[in-house]
Design a protein around this motif. Structure first.
Motif, PDB file in Angstrom:
ATOM      1  N   VAL A 106       0.853  -1.167  -0.136  1.00  0.00           N
ATOM      2  CA  VAL A 106      -0.006  -0.188   0.029  1.00  0.00           C
ATOM      3  C   VAL A 106       0.762   1.299  -0.061  1.00  0.00           C
ATOM      4  CG1 VAL A 106      -0.333   0.037   2.478  1.00  0.00           C
ATOM      5  CG2 VAL A 106      -2.042   1.034   1.008  1.00  0.00           C
ATOM      6  N   TYR A 107       2.101   1.171   0.652  1.00  0.00           N
ATOM      7  CA  TYR A 107       3.097   2.534   0.703  1.00  0.00           C
ATOM      8  C   TYR A 107       3.479   2.640  -0.856  1.00  0.00           C
ATOM      9  CZ  TYR A 107       2.769   1.284   5.628  1.00  0.00           C
ATOM     10  OH  TYR A 107       2.394   1.273   6.726  1.00  0.00           O
ATOM     11  N   ARG A 108       3.783   1.711  -1.462  1.00  0.00           N
ATOM     12  CA  ARG A 108       4.240   1.697  -2.916  1.00  0.00           C
ATOM     13  C   ARG A 108       3.068   2.328  -3.751  1.00  0.00           C
ATOM     14  NH1 ARG A 108       8.487  -0.430  -5.734  1.00  0.00           N
ATOM     15  NH2 ARG A 108       8.814  -2.026  -4.197  1.00  0.00           N
ATOM     16  N   VAL A 109       1.940   1.952  -3.588  1.00  0.00           N
ATOM     17  CA  VAL A 109       0.694   2.451  -4.490  1.00  0.00           C
ATOM     18  C   VAL A 109       0.534   3.799  -4.007  1.00  0.00           C
ATOM     19  CG1 VAL A 109      -1.759   2.567  -4.889  1.00  0.00           C
ATOM     20  CG2 VAL A 109      -0.463   0.314  -4.489  1.00  0.00           C
ATOM     21  N   MET A 110       0.625   4.349  -2.664  1.00  0.00           N
ATOM     22  CA  MET A 110       0.719   5.880  -2.221  1.00  0.00           C
ATOM     23  C   MET A 110       1.441   6.451  -2.669  1.00  0.00           C
ATOM     24  SD  MET A 110      -0.635   5.130   1.667  1.00  0.00           S
ATOM     25  CE  MET A 110      -0.468   6.671   2.122  1.00  0.00           C
ATOM     26  N   GLY A 111       2.728   5.883  -3.058  1.00  0.00           N
ATOM     27  CA  GLY A 111       4.031   6.709  -3.389  1.00  0.00           C
ATOM     28  C   GLY A 111       3.782   6.992  -4.858  1.00  0.00           C
ATOM     29  N   GLY A 112       3.194   6.062  -5.670  1.00  0.00           N
ATOM     30  CA  GLY A 112       2.701   6.119  -7.099  1.00  0.00           C
ATOM     31  C   GLY A 112       1.850   7.351  -7.199  1.00  0.00           C
ATOM     32  N   ILE A 113       0.732   7.448  -6.509  1.00  0.00           N
ATOM     33  CA  ILE A 113      -0.330   8.467  -6.458  1.00  0.00           C
ATOM     34  C   ILE A 113       0.159   9.911  -6.105  1.00  0.00           C
ATOM     35  CG2 ILE A 113      -2.359   9.396  -5.736  1.00  0.00           C
ATOM     36  CD1 ILE A 113      -3.011   6.295  -5.002  1.00  0.00           C
ATOM     37  N   ALA A 114       1.202   9.772  -4.968  1.00  0.00           N
ATOM     38  CA  ALA A 114       1.882  11.028  -4.845  1.00  0.00           C
ATOM     39  C   ALA A 114       2.786  11.567  -5.730  1.00  0.00           C
ATOM     40  CB  ALA A 114       2.698  10.829  -3.310  1.00  0.00           C
ATOM     41  N   GLY A 115       3.451  10.649  -6.466  1.00  0.00           N
ATOM     42  CA  GLY A 115       4.341  11.121  -7.388  1.00  0.00           C
ATOM     43  C   GLY A 115       3.610  11.608  -8.636  1.00  0.00           C
ATOM     44  N   TYR A 116       2.497  11.178  -9.096  1.00  0.00           N
ATOM     45  CA  TYR A 116       1.733  11.823 -10.057  1.00  0.00           C
ATOM     46  C   TYR A 116       1.096  13.238  -9.686  1.00  0.00           C
ATOM     47  CZ  TYR A 116      -1.637  11.816 -13.586  1.00  0.00           C
ATOM     48  OH  TYR A 116      -2.496  12.239 -14.903  1.00  0.00           O
ATOM     49  N   LEU A 117       0.814  13.497  -8.401  1.00  0.00           N
ATOM     50  CA  LEU A 117       0.291  14.791  -8.030  1.00  0.00           C
ATOM     51  C   LEU A 117       1.489  15.904  -7.831  1.00  0.00           C
ATOM     52  CD1 LEU A 117      -2.266  13.838  -5.241  1.00  0.00           C
ATOM     53  CD2 LEU A 117      -2.803  14.423  -7.608  1.00  0.00           C
ATOM     54  N   LEU A 118       2.590  15.110  -7.329  1.00  0.00           N
ATOM     55  CA  LEU A 118       3.583  16.166  -7.580  1.00  0.00           C
ATOM     56  C   LEU A 118       4.176  16.471  -8.957  1.00  0.00           C
ATOM     57  CD1 LEU A 118       5.802  14.387  -4.629  1.00  0.00           C
ATOM     58  CD2 LEU A 118       4.856  16.566  -4.491  1.00  0.00           C
ATOM     59  N   ILE A 119       4.163  15.781  -9.787  1.00  0.00           N
ATOM     60  CA  ILE A 119       4.417  16.059 -11.151  1.00  0.00           C
ATOM     61  C   ILE A 119       3.511  17.461 -11.472  1.00  0.00           C
ATOM     62  CG2 ILE A 119       4.330  15.398 -13.581  1.00  0.00           C
ATOM     63  CD1 ILE A 119       5.263  12.623 -12.839  1.00  0.00           C
ATOM     64  N   GLY A 120       2.110  17.274 -11.329  1.00  0.00           N
ATOM     65  CA  GLY A 120       1.375  18.392 -11.571  1.00  0.00           C
ATOM     66  C   GLY A 120       1.769  19.639 -10.922  1.00  0.00           C
ATOM     67  N   PHE A 121       1.958  19.552  -9.644  1.00  0.00           N
ATOM     68  CA  PHE A 121       2.526  20.702  -8.856  1.00  0.00           C
ATOM     69  C   PHE A 121       3.966  21.310  -9.511  1.00  0.00           C
ATOM     70  CE2 PHE A 121      -0.680  19.143  -5.811  1.00  0.00           C
ATOM     71  CZ  PHE A 121      -1.329  20.468  -5.561  1.00  0.00           C
ATOM     72  N   THR A 122       4.783  20.254  -9.655  1.00  0.00           N
ATOM     73  CA  THR A 122       5.991  20.703 -10.253  1.00  0.00           C
ATOM     74  C   THR A 122       5.799  21.705 -11.327  1.00  0.00           C
ATOM     75  OG1 THR A 122       7.171  18.968  -9.373  1.00  0.00           O
ATOM     76  CG2 THR A 122       8.351  19.957 -11.245  1.00  0.00           C
ATOM     77  N   TRP A 123       4.733  21.140 -12.440  1.00  0.00           N
ATOM     78  CA  TRP A 123       4.901  21.848 -13.620  1.00  0.00           C
ATOM     79  C   TRP A 123       4.024  23.169 -13.352  1.00  0.00           C
ATOM     80  CZ3 TRP A 123       6.754  17.320 -15.534  1.00  0.00           C
ATOM     81  CH2 TRP A 123       7.274  17.562 -16.815  1.00  0.00           C
ATOM     82  N   THR A 124       3.075  23.323 -12.366  1.00  0.00           N
ATOM     83  CA  THR A 124       2.372  24.541 -11.896  1.00  0.00           C
ATOM     84  C   THR A 124       3.421  25.530 -11.792  1.00  0.00           C
ATOM     85  OG1 THR A 124       0.584  23.165 -10.852  1.00  0.00           O
ATOM     86  CG2 THR A 124       1.149  25.472 -10.226  1.00  0.00           C
ATOM     87  N   PHE A 125       4.325  25.496 -10.941  1.00  0.00           N
ATOM     88  CA  PHE A 125       5.395  26.357 -10.706  1.00  0.00           C
ATOM     89  C   PHE A 125       6.231  26.533 -11.859  1.00  0.00           C
ATOM     90  CE2 PHE A 125       4.189  24.820  -6.494  1.00  0.00           C
ATOM     91  CZ  PHE A 125       3.959  26.216  -6.119  1.00  0.00           C
ATOM     92  N   ALA A 126       6.586  25.689 -12.667  1.00  0.00           N
ATOM     93  CA  ALA A 126       7.010  25.998 -14.058  1.00  0.00           C
ATOM     94  C   ALA A 126       6.334  27.002 -14.764  1.00  0.00           C
ATOM     95  CB  ALA A 126       7.374  24.520 -14.764  1.00  0.00           C
ATOM     96  N   TYR A 127       5.094  26.620 -14.989  1.00  0.00           N
ATOM     97  CA  TYR A 127       4.149  27.633 -15.284  1.00  0.00           C
ATOM     98  C   TYR A 127       4.313  29.038 -14.842  1.00  0.00           C
ATOM     99  CZ  TYR A 127       2.098  23.834 -18.031  1.00  0.00           C
ATOM    100  OH  TYR A 127       1.973  22.510 -18.848  1.00  0.00           O
ATOM    101  N   GLN A 128       4.226  29.085 -13.543  1.00  0.00           N
ATOM    102  CA  GLN A 128       4.189  30.496 -12.814  1.00  0.00           C
ATOM    103  C   GLN A 128       5.453  31.027 -13.122  1.00  0.00           C
ATOM    104  OE1 GLN A 128       4.635  30.278  -8.526  1.00  0.00           O
ATOM    105  NE2 GLN A 128       2.850  31.807  -8.394  1.00  0.00           N
ATOM    106  N   LEU A 129       6.660  30.239 -13.195  1.00  0.00           N
ATOM    107  CA  LEU A 129       8.024  31.006 -13.554  1.00  0.00           C
ATOM    108  C   LEU A 129       7.687  31.859 -14.927  1.00  0.00           C
ATOM    109  CD1 LEU A 129      10.922  31.196 -12.134  1.00  0.00           C
ATOM    110  CD2 LEU A 129      11.485  29.103 -13.579  1.00  0.00           C
ATOM    111  N   VAL A 130       7.340  30.958 -15.982  1.00  0.00           N
ATOM    112  CA  VAL A 130       7.010  31.578 -17.358  1.00  0.00           C
ATOM    113  C   VAL A 130       6.070  32.679 -17.294  1.00  0.00           C
ATOM    114  CG1 VAL A 130       6.157  31.236 -19.531  1.00  0.00           C
ATOM    115  CG2 VAL A 130       7.367  29.382 -18.394  1.00  0.00           C
ATOM    116  N   VAL A 131       5.041  32.688 -16.550  1.00  0.00           N
ATOM    117  CA  VAL A 131       3.953  33.629 -16.577  1.00  0.00           C
ATOM    118  C   VAL A 131       4.371  34.965 -15.775  1.00  0.00           C
ATOM    119  CG1 VAL A 131       1.747  34.577 -15.352  1.00  0.00           C
ATOM    120  CG2 VAL A 131       1.878  32.135 -16.514  1.00  0.00           C
ATOM    121  N   GLN A 132       5.459  34.761 -14.827  1.00  0.00           N
ATOM    122  CA  GLN A 132       5.980  35.854 -14.089  1.00  0.00           C
ATOM    123  C   GLN A 132       6.914  36.777 -15.025  1.00  0.00           C
ATOM    124  OE1 GLN A 132       7.813  33.817 -10.727  1.00  0.00           O
ATOM    125  NE2 GLN A 132       6.199  34.218  -9.378  1.00  0.00           N
ATOM    126  N   GLN A 133       7.405  36.209 -16.114  1.00  0.00           N
ATOM    127  CA  GLN A 133       8.216  36.656 -17.042  1.00  0.00           C
ATOM    128  C   GLN A 133       7.379  37.335 -18.320  1.00  0.00           C
ATOM    129  OE1 GLN A 133      11.524  37.070 -16.601  1.00  0.00           O
ATOM    130  NE2 GLN A 133      11.251  36.099 -14.749  1.00  0.00           N
TER     131      GLN A 133
END
Length: 226
Positions: A106-133
């Protein structure tokens, strides 16, 4: 891991429906830092990397406080870069532990879900970096508040819509950098799910065939078999 994953899920679902005031942004920054620290202890095994994430997270909160009261372009940019760095480390370490050989728990499955959501948040701040410019780098439909005013909620929505390749048409990238990021995120979103499922199935088959060591309780093994 439970608190870490719960915060990611709740933030993904509920944050896009609200407009953040100054108090809301400060509260979100504090919760974000606490989540990063809890995520570091939940996913990273190396102490040096844990300390690095903790230092970066605290630095992020400091810069966020400065940016709220002294909204200079450099402070806003620094806050985004620090958040992006923290999330990038967490994504890498989470995926490393999730996809390494071992039994499916179950910990591995939770890690997989967390990884997917973290990818979305990582790109969120990448977009924010572009929008700030380039404030007009991502076009939102009429009636949406100004994204350049650090309304992160709109960028979270855009990031996860892109990650899941839903594409409602109410927001789309205009600047070449934003378009490149959107294409990359859509590809990663599709490939991640396919690779994760294939890896979990392969691990389960290995466990059934006896390739993985047996007789170790899940509570001892953890989410990575080590």
């Amino acid at each position: 891991m439970g608190f870490f994953l719960a915060f990611l899920v709740l933030t993904t679902i509920f944050l896009p429906i609200v407009a953040l005031s100054q108090v809301g942004r400060l509260a979100l920054s504090l919760i974000f830092v606490l989540t990063l620290i809890s995520g570091a202890f939940a996913t990273i095994q190396h102490r040096i990397l844990i300390y690095l994430v903790v230092v970066l997270a605290i630095s992020t909160l400091t810069v966020a406080l400065i940016a709220e009261f002294i909204p200079l372009h450099s402070s806003l940019l620094g806050e985004t870069v620090l958040k992006l760095a923290c999330l990038s480390i967490l994504v890498f370490m989470t995926l490393k532990r999730t996809l390494r050989p071992g039994p499916v728990t179950v910990y591995r499955v939770m890690g997989g879900i967390a990884g997917y959501l973290l990818i979305g948040f990582t790109w969120t701040f990448a977009y924010q970096l572009v929008v700030q410019q380039v404030p007009s780098a991502i076009h939102f439909e009429a009636g949406v508040a100004d994204v350049s005013s650090r309304q992160l909620t709109h960028l979270i929505y855009f990031s996860f819509v892109t990650l899941t390749t839903v594409g409602y048409g109410d927001a789309y990238p205009v600047h070449p950098a934003a378009r490149s990021l959107a294409v990359a995120e859509a590809l990663v979103g599709q490939l991640y799910v396919a690779i994760l499922i294939a890896s979990l199935v392969g691990m389960a088959l290995q466990a059934k065939s006896g390739s993985v060591r047996e007789g170790v309780p899940d509570s001892v093994v953890g989410w990575d078999g080590g």
